[in-house]
Design an enzyme around this catalytic site. Sequence first.
Site, PDB file in Angstrom:
ATOM      1  N   ASP A   1       0.840  -1.192   0.000  1.00 46.28           N
ATOM      2  CA  ASP A   1       0.000   0.000   0.000  1.00 46.28           C
ATOM      3  C   ASP A   1       0.878   1.246   0.000  1.00 46.28           C
ATOM      4  OD1 ASP A   1      -2.352   1.752   0.563  1.00 46.28           O
ATOM      5  OD2 ASP A   1      -3.296  -0.155   1.059  1.00 46.28           O
TER       6      ASP A   1
ATOM      7  N   HIS B   1      -3.879   5.961   3.466  1.00 48.72           N
ATOM      8  CA  HIS B   1      -4.526   4.777   2.912  1.00 48.72           C
ATOM      9  C   HIS B   1      -3.909   3.491   3.445  1.00 48.72           C
ATOM     10  CE1 HIS B   1      -5.765   1.873  -0.260  1.00 48.72           C
ATOM     11  NE2 HIS B   1      -6.821   2.664  -0.377  1.00 48.72           N
TER      12      HIS B   1
ATOM     13  N   SER C   1     -11.235  -0.820  -0.775  1.00 50.19           N
ATOM     14  CA  SER C   1      -9.937  -0.850  -0.106  1.00 50.19           C
ATOM     15  C   SER C   1     -10.085  -1.081   1.383  1.00 50.19           C
ATOM     16  CB  SER C   1      -9.190   0.473  -0.328  1.00 50.19           C
ATOM     17  OG  SER C   1      -8.588   0.524  -1.576  1.00 50.19           O
TER      18      SER C   1
END
Length: 1023
Positions: free
Chosen positions: A239, A309, A628
């Site tokens: 990620d 994220h 996600s």
Amino acid sequence: MATGTSGNRLRRLAIPTLVVALITGTTGVAGTASAAPAGSPGSGAGYFTTGSDQKVTLTDGADRRPGGNRAATPKAAVDATGSGMYVVELAEDPLTTYAGGVSGLARTRPAAGNRLDVTSAPSQAYRRHLDAQRAAVAAAAGVTVNAVYTNAFNGFSAKLTAQQATTLRADKRVRAVTASRALGTPTPPPTATPPAATPATPPAAASGEGDKPAATGLAGRPAKPGPGTGAGMVIGVLDTGIWPESASFAKKMPAPATWRGTCQTGVAFVAEHCNGKIVGARYFADSWLADGGSVPEGEFLSPRDASGHGTHTASTAAGLPISNVTIDGRRFGPVSGVAPDAQIAVYKVLWGGMGYDADIIAGIDAAVADGVQVINFSIGSQLGDWEANTPIGIAFLNATLSGVFVAASAGNTGIVSGAISNAAPWVTTVGAAVTNLDEATIKLGDGTKLVGGSLDALPGGDALPMVFGDQAGSPDLGAVYCEPGSLDAAKIKGKVVACALSDTFASAAEVKEKGGAAMVLFDPVGNYRVNSIYNFPVVYLPTEKQAGTLFNYLMRHPTDAKASVRTGGDGSSVPGVPSVADFSSTGPDKVTLGVFKPDLVAPGSDIIAAVSPAGNFGRQYDAYSGTSMASPYVAGAAAILHATHPDWSPGRIASALRTTATDTVGTSSPLDQGSGFINLAGATDPGLVIEPTAAELVAFSETAEPDGKELNLPAISLREYDGTRPVTLTRTLTNVGTARETYRSSVSGLTGMKVTVSPASVTLAPGKSATVTITVRRGSAPWDRYVTGSITWHGRTHTARIPVAARPWGIAARPYADDGEEFARMTNGAFGQVQPGFTGPLAGRSTGYTPMQRESYSIPAGVYGGVFDPKASGVKKVDFTVPANTAGIIVEANTDDPNTNLDLYLYKGDTLIYSSDRFWTSAEQAYKFLPEPGRYTAYVFAQVPGGPVVDVDLGYAIVGRNAKYAGATLTLPSTAERNQGFNFTLKPKKPLAEGDFWAYTEYSTNGTVVPGNLVYTQQSSWQ
């Protein structure tokens, strides 16, 4: 994503034109679209002018602040000459799958249940062999190697000329040469000051952003580490990196005995950040940088997360239990990762939200060597996969074969079906579900209630004055969107301000700064239901219908509008919980016919988890939405299953998760929910599993155009099968329980299909398997449309269910679902074309041609450039009665005024059947093939009127399936061959009158009737 232009705004184009092509298709519309005339009002003036029909993506933490949609954008990996960055796969097996065969080199592939040991003597010897082979291949082509892969992928990345790529493809030692491609998830640029490159302590509870780790887990969660908490497992997260100071990772833990990874230091990341909870960290940017990309401003060339994220996904999968999370002073209660005692290995492969597959493969290669048991991959392509067996897919296959479970996000492109990312059959592809209502209600001054969503504290109480942003500031500065600097403080102070959706955080900041009491966001074209935390009272109305209601109320009350805004609602914003999130990408898998995607859904909407303060207003925790967020939920669940059942393979874990999943609310279609909503408690003891063999998966990976329906997967997909013939499949069931059990099969759904399972019941001792034969025959099921359902095996104490979706191919192949117009259904009688899904003799009939009925109407102009609402001015309502056995209803709206933009909506009751509103055009068409009988309503909306009155010509044709209209001759070939298109004509037997005519055609083969086309013509076509 949102644009950043100022002044009067054109409709946003947030999704590429290709999506529009996927949605609109080719329909054989009578008349043509026209562009807005240059300099006319439609070229940029008005509230919401043509072009803004694309949905804004607010998922995965994107759009967090002004300009938040800007991700890193490297130049294309390969230029027009064919030169650029490539991934080269060599022919020999990597360490994960090498089973011997090279003289003097022992097997390195781990035995079932064991891990790859890259430090063993056989691994080191075979690696030296691969190194030598790679060097020889590169030297022969004159190539300088960039990144090297040996564990889960055997090959390298390199900058190649077109000639070098050709040379390598001709080398027998090379399996594939693939142009590198960029993937990612758009994330915002950081805004906070980077921390010093020294160890940092976790934030204290007094920070207001997150308490210290709780001494015990959440209610019902074991306090002591164990299999049910993922203890001993390592989840590798590929990620954007990690924020190591977060309280969600603040625990020193010993590394598992099987851990072989490292802690790679870099900018603002030191060895002490790997405290055991974060067991290892690496970053990969070699190919990104080598191909001319750069680290985006504010990024860290290290494993540190600049956007949030990666931190969010890591903490969702394995974050520590936190007793209470407070964001901007508001308490959101306890949070915990799914597997709170699992450890996290960080592989930073994205830079500003984007990364090359060449670097991602390096991350996968490292994760497998390091000893992770699970990989989470919340990365994908905007419109999903376009080919099978990509280099990343092959790396994940080899990881899976070595015992690593891979969870990946399905994508956030709910606007169109089939846009599935990470669709390889060995990857568990996860869609998103809504599990929290988070509703808010706006009550307008006329009593109308609109239920949207909010994560902020709302004022409630009596109604407040309400004002539209456009009426409270400068239109030239974007007041309609409440853009920074556009509003007049004197006009909004103490009021509820309505703002059209654009840069949402910037809009909230503008309203807050200028003294507004609250903000209502609405989207004139409808958008996904996603909430964010604004630290200001904000309510989001996601649907176009709500936008129309609100907008037209504001137009009727420009000076006396009122609204009350309160937390809570009536549940109408979603079908219920859990339900499939509207942004979640849906099936079918458009790449392979027989692979079913998504696999299942998990919580993915309004998920509170740890983030990077650098990219989230200094917050330690925040709410993100997207697949996600759902994928790491499954990754955490897989870690728990692996800890509970150390001998289970990734395929066995995937089957357990899928066969025990439960239906969501609002749909039972596997195209939407896959196998259903994750049920971890049930997956721990599934009774039966259905998993493909390694040989099956390898064969799939080596096929140029694989199908996949024969894979022993816990699902059946028949996307484009020949409905004139039965399909026979097998599935092997294995008892993983502790007792002998008899399972009896049953079929549900699949209306119009004849499904048999033989034997109907099986009795299995623990560890034993049985193969059943499943036969699927079309009975009365519709052609060219999906029929869905499931097969369930019921035991005394266990139940296992697999989803089934079948689409009998009649006249048009389609890699998409039935979520829009009928694909390839409409054609011109002078040059009709059909692509049959069957082989055999061909006959046909037609109804002949019926004229389109036309009426003329004069519509008083409504609000210039406004939003559709059935009760708005500028709308003409026309009702139609559609009888039973109707082949199709076609409605057209036209005007001769080139300065007018029309939109057309077709409803059945309160249900929207079709909307034609995508482009600036004075000619719109809506239709429905094989409609249900009943009352239909067409609404013609003068979205941009060219004058005070709009003269509209409305035409409609209701074509009976068995009607006999003016005679016509249907000319067809005598035979049809599957997937071989044929041409036909439907010629009137007599000259037609002036105007447009429609007919229906129907085909038959060996007595089987297949619905055909809605056929359009004019007399001029035959002159």
